[in-house]
Design an enzyme around this catalytic site. Structure first.
Site, PDB file in Angstrom:
ATOM      1  N   GLN A   1       0.836  -1.201   0.000  1.00  0.00           N
ATOM      2  CA  GLN A   1       0.000   0.000   0.000  1.00  0.00           C
ATOM      3  C   GLN A   1       0.868   1.246   0.000  1.00  0.00           C
ATOM      4  OE1 GLN A   1      -1.950   0.953   3.747  1.00  0.00           O
ATOM      5  NE2 GLN A   1      -3.844   1.448   2.672  1.00  0.00           N
ATOM      6  N   GLY A   2       0.708   2.106  -0.988  1.00  0.00           N
ATOM      7  CA  GLY A   2       1.476   3.347  -1.071  1.00  0.00           C
ATOM      8  C   GLY A   2       0.647   4.536  -0.654  1.00  0.00           C
ATOM      9  N   TYR A   3       0.502   4.731   0.637  1.00  0.00           N
ATOM     10  CA  TYR A   3      -0.283   5.853   1.164  1.00  0.00           C
ATOM     11  C   TYR A   3       0.627   6.860   1.864  1.00  0.00           C
ATOM     12  CZ  TYR A   3      -5.063   4.082   0.346  1.00  0.00           C
ATOM     13  OH  TYR A   3      -6.244   3.672  -0.209  1.00  0.00           O
ATOM     14  N   SER A   4       1.178   6.479   3.028  1.00  0.00           N
ATOM     15  CA  SER A   4       1.917   7.434   3.867  1.00  0.00           C
ATOM     16  C   SER A   4       3.173   7.958   3.172  1.00  0.00           C
ATOM     17  CB  SER A   4       2.319   6.779   5.189  1.00  0.00           C
ATOM     18  OG  SER A   4       1.187   6.430   5.946  1.00  0.00           O
TER      19      SER A   4
ATOM     20  N   GLU B   1      -9.364  -1.699   5.769  1.00  0.00           N
ATOM     21  CA  GLU B   1      -8.151  -1.836   6.576  1.00  0.00           C
ATOM     22  C   GLU B   1      -8.495  -1.783   8.063  1.00  0.00           C
ATOM     23  OE1 GLU B   1      -3.709   0.167   7.086  1.00  0.00           O
ATOM     24  OE2 GLU B   1      -5.313   1.331   6.150  1.00  0.00           O
TER      25      GLU B   1
ATOM     26  N   SER C   1       4.552  -1.565   4.102  1.00  0.00           N
ATOM     27  CA  SER C   1       4.773  -2.945   4.522  1.00  0.00           C
ATOM     28  C   SER C   1       4.798  -3.866   3.305  1.00  0.00           C
ATOM     29  CB  SER C   1       3.696  -3.394   5.512  1.00  0.00           C
ATOM     30  OG  SER C   1       2.411  -3.227   4.976  1.00  0.00           O
TER      31      SER C   1
END
Length: 406
Positions: free
Chosen positions: A138-141, A256, A173
């Site tokens: 997941q590419g969020y933060s 999530e 992660s």
């Protein structure tokens, strides 16, 4: 609340047991699973070998796994029935049979694609993700864009039929082993910060991606920094409408938080803590005989039972087709705080021995509680920090006024 099952559902339980007895033998259960470190710590089985995949396909065909996913995308496509779903989960755990794969791909991305994806995206990604053939991160933060995620600065510029992505993600992660990333990027620099974001699917093998693992205090590197240097992504890899990625991301975050807030992990951890307290001596007696420890154990189990009963309340509401409202909003916050408090008591019970790392010969419980304690600190933040969750509950659940914003 009625905690018993009707004769109809008990009959269904027997059908599930018969299926498991004929399709997942003791030899199957004893064969070596490919467990990662987190799965080993939590007791989750994450098998994607041929034997497990064949079993999952048979279970899907019988309507037991991925019941919410249409058959045309590799699911069982069953009518919503939370009681049947609960029975299936209980019996699969009892038989130690491979269940639905837990993780960012099956648990978060797949529901998002079902809701927002194109037909081509659904056909290409969903079944392979459900069976563990495609692994996701997941590419969020980003640095400076964590809880205030809408402040993200990774940008994507459309060049013909290709998005060109530049920027950085952090706390990603499973990035080193992931095949694909679902990411939020800024595509409309002139729009307001929430309206200028798009949701992209990025092949992690694309030139220009640099993954740098981050070493944690556990000694592992479960998270990474990911850098994008002119990474070219096909234009059709956008999910939802251009500039409306924030709307799509709400779906992903919803799933999530449900994944993080499940009570089963806290129950396993607490049961392990109770055994630890009986095995560790304090001043010549088991720690469980210490009145202070016993009092803290009782308080924790009372909170755990409350979490489990709230889960039954949500299950009852779901079975009736009702909106759980506030009861559904508190689960993630309550569960992660409880997980931290359980792990903290385990550390107090072990004393100095809690500093021993997993694998050291004198480490109580093989050092897993020290690992659980360190992980509990991060899980408090994952899916939305506690202060953000409290604001959501207060403003959306209780209707309280918003905090003063500068």
């Amino acid at each position: 609340m009625n905690l018993s099952y009707s004769a109809e559902y008990e009959q269904f339980r027997e059908e599930v047991r018969a299926f498991l007895a004929s399709h997942w033998t003791a030899e199957d259960a004893a064969s070596s699973p490919d467990l990662d470190s987190v799965a080993a710590m939590t007791g989750a089985q994450v098998r994607t070998d041929e034997r497990a995949t064949a079993f999952r396909r048979a279970a899907i065909e019988r309507g037991y796994l991925y019941r919410h996913v249409p058959r045309q995308y590799g699911g069982a496509e069953q009518p919503p029935d939370p009681l049947k779903a609960t029975i299936i989960a209980e019996e699969f755990r009892r038989a130690r049979a491979p269940f639905e794969i837990m993780g960012q791909g099956p648990s978060m991305l797949v529901p998002t694609l079902i809701e927002h994806g194109t037909e081509a995206q659904k056909q290409f990604f969903i079944e392979a993700t459900l069976l563990g053939k495609i692994k996701w991160c997941q590419g969020y933060s980003e640095p400076g864009a964590g809880s205030d995620l809408a402040s993200l600065r990774t940008k994507a510029v459309l060049d013909g039929d290709t998005w060109v992505v530049n920027g950085q993600k952090i706390w990603t992660s499973s990035a080193p082993e992931a095949d694909w990333m679902f990411a939020l990027v800024r595509t409309e620099p002139g729009a307001s910060k929430h309206d200028g974001i798009s949701y992209l699917l990025i092949d992690m093998h694309t030139p220009g991606i640099d993954v740098r693992p981050l070493r944690q205090m556990t000694g592992d590197a479960d998270f990474s920094e990911v850098f994008f240097d002119n990474v070219r992504v096909p234009a059709q890899n956008i999910v939802g409408r251009r500039g409306q990625g924030w709307v799509v991301s709400r779906s992903t975050l919803k799933h999530e938080r449900a994944l993080i807030g499940n009570a089963s992990l806290q129950r396993r951890t607490f049961d392990g803590l109770a055994m630890l307290a009986q095995a560790v001596d304090r001043r010549g007696l088991p720690a469980s005989k210490d009145p202070v420890i016993r009092d803290r154990l009782v308080q924790l189990e009372a909170r755990l039972v409350a979490l489990e009963l709230n889960g039954y309340r949500l299950l009852t509401a779901s079975a009736r087709g009702e909106d759980p409202g506030l009861a559904g909003m508190v689960t993630k916050l309550y569960s992660t705080q409880l997980g931290y408090d359980i792990a903290k008591l385990a550390m107090d019970v072990m004393g100095d021995r809690g500093l021993l790392a997993p694998g050291e010969p004198n480490a109580p419980a093989m050092g897993m509680f020290g690992m659980a304690y360190m992980w509990s600190l991060g899980v408090l933040i994952a899916g939305g920090a506690a202060n953000i969750q409290r604001n959501i509950i207060a403003e959306r659940g209780l209707g309280l006024p918003r905090d003063a914003r500068k």
